[in-house]
Design a protein around this motif. Structure first.
Motif, PDB file in Angstrom:
ATOM      1  N   ILE A 111     -34.781  -7.599  15.608  1.00 27.73           N
ATOM      2  CA  ILE A 111     -34.398  -6.570  16.595  1.00 27.73           C
ATOM      3  C   ILE A 111     -35.628  -5.678  16.803  1.00 27.73           C
ATOM      4  CG2 ILE A 111     -32.705  -4.764  17.164  1.00 27.73           C
ATOM      5  CD1 ILE A 111     -30.882  -5.955  14.945  1.00 27.73           C
ATOM      6  N   PRO A 112     -36.586  -6.137  17.642  1.00 23.56           N
ATOM      7  CA  PRO A 112     -37.808  -5.338  17.817  1.00 23.56           C
ATOM      8  C   PRO A 112     -37.515  -3.915  18.296  1.00 23.56           C
ATOM      9  CG  PRO A 112     -38.046  -7.506  18.829  1.00 23.56           C
ATOM     10  CD  PRO A 112     -36.613  -7.384  18.424  1.00 23.56           C
ATOM     11  N   GLU A 113     -36.540  -3.772  19.190  1.00 26.29           N
ATOM     12  CA  GLU A 113     -36.116  -2.456  19.685  1.00 26.29           C
ATOM     13  C   GLU A 113     -34.601  -2.467  19.783  1.00 26.29           C
ATOM     14  OE1 GLU A 113     -37.581   0.402  20.551  1.00 26.29           O
ATOM     15  OE2 GLU A 113     -39.546  -0.391  19.958  1.00 26.29           O
ATOM     16  N   PRO A 114     -33.912  -1.437  19.257  1.00 29.41           N
ATOM     17  CA  PRO A 114     -32.452  -1.418  19.386  1.00 29.41           C
ATOM     18  C   PRO A 114     -32.031  -1.445  20.851  1.00 29.41           C
ATOM     19  CG  PRO A 114     -33.230   0.389  17.981  1.00 29.41           C
ATOM     20  CD  PRO A 114     -34.447  -0.242  18.586  1.00 29.41           C
ATOM     21  N   GLU A 167     -29.585  -8.404  24.523  1.00 34.14           N
ATOM     22  CA  GLU A 167     -30.919  -8.979  24.759  1.00 34.14           C
ATOM     23  C   GLU A 167     -31.939  -8.479  23.734  1.00 34.14           C
ATOM     24  OE1 GLU A 167     -29.324  -6.883  26.693  1.00 34.14           O
ATOM     25  OE2 GLU A 167     -30.590  -5.100  26.642  1.00 34.14           O
ATOM     26  N   ALA A 168     -31.567  -7.468  22.952  1.00 29.85           N
ATOM     27  CA  ALA A 168     -32.480  -6.957  21.911  1.00 29.85           C
ATOM     28  C   ALA A 168     -32.625  -7.953  20.763  1.00 29.85           C
ATOM     29  CB  ALA A 168     -31.962  -5.621  21.372  1.00 29.85           C
ATOM     30  N   LEU A 169     -31.748  -8.961  20.714  1.00 31.61           N
ATOM     31  CA  LEU A 169     -31.804  -9.947  19.622  1.00 31.61           C
ATOM     32  C   LEU A 169     -32.811 -11.040  19.974  1.00 31.61           C
ATOM     33  CD1 LEU A 169     -27.944 -10.324  19.008  1.00 31.61           C
ATOM     34  CD2 LEU A 169     -29.546  -8.888  17.735  1.00 31.61           C
ATOM     35  N   VAL A 170     -33.843 -11.199  19.140  1.00 30.52           N
ATOM     36  CA  VAL A 170     -34.933 -12.133  19.439  1.00 30.52           C
ATOM     37  C   VAL A 170     -35.083 -13.140  18.303  1.00 30.52           C
ATOM     38  CG1 VAL A 170     -37.400 -12.326  19.930  1.00 30.52           C
ATOM     39  CG2 VAL A 170     -36.131 -10.306  20.716  1.00 30.52           C
ATOM     40  N   TRP A 171     -35.059 -14.432  18.648  1.00 30.58           N
ATOM     41  CA  TRP A 171     -35.261 -15.510  17.659  1.00 30.58           C
ATOM     42  C   TRP A 171     -36.761 -15.646  17.440  1.00 30.58           C
ATOM     43  CZ3 TRP A 171     -32.518 -17.838  14.144  1.00 30.58           C
ATOM     44  CH2 TRP A 171     -32.791 -19.144  13.719  1.00 30.58           C
ATOM     45  N   ASP A 172     -37.221 -15.255  16.264  1.00 30.29           N
ATOM     46  CA  ASP A 172     -38.649 -15.059  16.039  1.00 30.29           C
ATOM     47  C   ASP A 172     -39.092 -15.771  14.771  1.00 30.29           C
ATOM     48  OD1 ASP A 172     -40.818 -13.855  17.107  1.00 30.29           O
ATOM     49  OD2 ASP A 172     -40.140 -11.801  16.707  1.00 30.29           O
ATOM     50  N   GLU A 173     -40.395 -16.082  14.712  1.00 31.25           N
ATOM     51  CA  GLU A 173     -40.919 -16.647  13.472  1.00 31.25           C
ATOM     52  C   GLU A 173     -41.251 -15.489  12.524  1.00 31.25           C
ATOM     53  OE1 GLU A 173     -43.622 -19.816  14.222  1.00 31.25           O
ATOM     54  OE2 GLU A 173     -44.156 -19.939  12.094  1.00 31.25           O
ATOM     55  N   VAL A 174     -40.763 -15.588  11.299  1.00 35.06           N
ATOM     56  CA  VAL A 174     -40.943 -14.500  10.317  1.00 35.06           C
ATOM     57  C   VAL A 174     -41.283 -15.129   8.964  1.00 35.06           C
ATOM     58  CG1 VAL A 174     -39.293 -12.969  11.496  1.00 35.06           C
ATOM     59  CG2 VAL A 174     -38.481 -14.487   9.671  1.00 35.06           C
ATOM     60  N   ILE A 214     -23.261  -5.459  15.586  1.00 34.61           N
ATOM     61  CA  ILE A 214     -23.467  -4.868  16.908  1.00 34.61           C
ATOM     62  C   ILE A 214     -24.020  -3.456  16.755  1.00 34.61           C
ATOM     63  CG2 ILE A 214     -22.230  -4.028  18.958  1.00 34.61           C
ATOM     64  CD1 ILE A 214     -20.412  -6.567  18.525  1.00 34.61           C
ATOM     65  N   LEU A 215     -23.458  -2.722  15.774  1.00 33.42           N
ATOM     66  CA  LEU A 215     -23.957  -1.370  15.518  1.00 33.42           C
ATOM     67  C   LEU A 215     -25.407  -1.417  15.053  1.00 33.42           C
ATOM     68  CD1 LEU A 215     -20.866   0.198  13.689  1.00 33.42           C
ATOM     69  CD2 LEU A 215     -21.566   0.510  16.054  1.00 33.42           C
ATOM     70  N   GLN A 216     -25.744  -2.403  14.207  1.00 29.28           N
ATOM     71  CA  GLN A 216     -27.133  -2.538  13.740  1.00 29.28           C
ATOM     72  C   GLN A 216     -28.060  -2.823  14.924  1.00 29.28           C
ATOM     73  OE1 GLN A 216     -27.778  -5.011  10.302  1.00 29.28           O
ATOM     74  NE2 GLN A 216     -29.962  -5.202  10.681  1.00 29.28           N
ATOM     75  N   ARG A 217     -27.625  -3.728  15.803  1.00 32.94           N
ATOM     76  CA  ARG A 217     -28.426  -4.065  16.987  1.00 32.94           C
ATOM     77  C   ARG A 217     -28.673  -2.833  17.863  1.00 32.94           C
ATOM     78  NH1 ARG A 217     -24.885  -6.480  20.969  1.00 32.94           N
ATOM     79  NH2 ARG A 217     -25.139  -4.428  21.917  1.00 32.94           N
TER      80      ARG A 217
END
Ligand SMILES: NC(=O)c1ccc[n+]([C@@H]2O[C@H](COP(=O)([O-])OP(=O)(O)OC[C@H]3O[C@@H](n4cnc5c(N)ncnc54)[C@H](OP(=O)(O)O)[C@@H]3O)[C@@H](O)[C@H]2O)c1
Length: 327
Positions: free
Chosen positions: A6-9, A13-20, A44-47
């Motif tokens: 979640i780069p930005e709350p 669309e704030a949910l991003v599938w990313d390499e970590v 949802i609250l966390q997002r």
């Protein structure tokens, strides 16, 4: 590995599938290769930026998962690489791998698929700890479950029926109430059209509910106290209707009633391990013999977690939405 970050709350669309970076199991932890996670309202609250992970927890969302153990950290006994498990998490379930304290692992119950098992840990632990360990629901008593068709509600109905309680539910549509009835609910109340205090009073000959499992908080506080039976117990687990309410202490006194409020995520490891152990002892046999099943609405590939959030946020589901890791 990949995880939902979640780069930005914000919105879904704030949910991003990313390499970590891969997680590394610490003392007393195991590494689980995740097969599926499940969506909880808290995600949802966390997002949205309103529910940060507790200190030390994974920054990624996801309070439960299922999968296979791929590594053991130092000091872990009783589990082996290759074991199929599901797990209660403080975060990190929306990922291909997660490090889990061993006390929060459960074997996949007999007769259940590995994927489906992801729908169990958070709801079973929440319902068991609140309705049974705190509020001590007994056979023959009446439980009122608000939001009967939610992930939590569908589990609460089944567990309460399995121990011989009578179950009343509230839900917002006729179709959802029908689903609750299929799961065993006895008293069906449409919260958009009916007054649940009056309906419950009518259905229980004035006695009220011995236990109420409440997701609404402030908005329902007064009505919940009115709906309680003498010696009733109100277990608050959610704040969907706000955090500050007015309490009629006189009504509480006259009923010799009790109110509890708990949150599972931030509890100390020992408390979570005790809840998980109680669930394994009391609930797992009910799952294995078919009295209790996870209610899965549908599954979504984990990279599309945003789609699952849209459904849950709009209450377009019954039970749980699964997030399946791509393989
Ligand atoms: N404290 C804890 O440890 C803990 C742990 C897990 C979950 N929870 C809480 O438990 C609740 C359920 O979680 P979940 O993930 O199962 O959520 P969910 O599946 O998204 O369900 C939310 C429910 O809220 C119901 N609802 C909305 N407005 C309502 C109203 N005015 N009266 C009665 N019900 C209403 C919805 O009913 P309709 O769809 O019929 O409108 C829906 O069933 C959430 O509040 C969550 O935060 C707490």
């Amino acid at each position: 590995m990949h995880a939902i970050t979640i780069p930005e709350p914000g919105g879904p669309e704030a949910l991003v599938w990313d390499e970590v970076p891969d997680p590394v199991p610490g003392e007393g932890e195991v590494l689980v290769e995740v097969v599926a996670g499940a969506v909880n309202r808290a995600d949802i609250l966390q997002r949205q930026g309103f529910y940060n992970p507790p200190p030390g927890a994974s920054p990624y969302p996801g309070l439960e998962c299922s999968g296979r153990i791929t590594a053991l950290g130092p000091g872990v006994g009783g589990w082996a690489v290759g074991d199929e498990v599901c797990a209660l998490l403080a975060g990190g379930g929306y990922a291909e791998k997660v490090a889990v304290p061993a006390g929060q692992l459960l074997p996949v119950p007999a007769g259940l698929g590995l994927k489906e098992a992801a729908a169990l840990p958070e709801v079973v632990c929440t319902v068991w700890s609140n309705v049974f360990m705190v509020a001590h629901l007994r056979p023959g008593e009446t439980l009122l479950v608000h939001g009967g068709s939610s992930g939590i509600g569908t589990m609460a109905i089944q567990l309460a029926k399995a121990v011989g309680a009578r179950v009343a539910v509230t839900a917002g549509t006729k179709e959802k109430l029908e689903r609750c009835a299929e799961l065993g609910a006895d008293i069906l109340i449409n919260y958009r059209e009916q007054d649940f205090v009056a309906e419950l009073e009518r259905a229980t000959d004035g006695a009220g509910a011995d236990v109420i499992l409440d997701n609404m908080g402030a908005k329902y506080l007064d009505r919940n106290v009115r709906a309680l039976a003498v010696n009733g117990r109100l277990a608050i687990i959610g704040m969907q209707g706000g955090v500050k309410g007015e309490l009629n202490i006189g009504a509480l006194l006259r009923k010799r009633a009790a109110i509890s409020a708990t949150s599972l995520r931030a509890r100390p490891l020992e408390e979570k391990a005790a809840i998980v152990a109680a669930v394994r002892e009391h609930v797992w046999p009910l799952v294995a013999d078919g009295h209790v099943r996870p209610v899965v609405d549908h599954e979504v590939p984990m990279p599309d977690a945003a789609a699952a959030h849209r459904v849950v946020e709009d209450s377009g589901h019954v039970g749980k939405v699964l997030l399946v890791t791509p393989r």
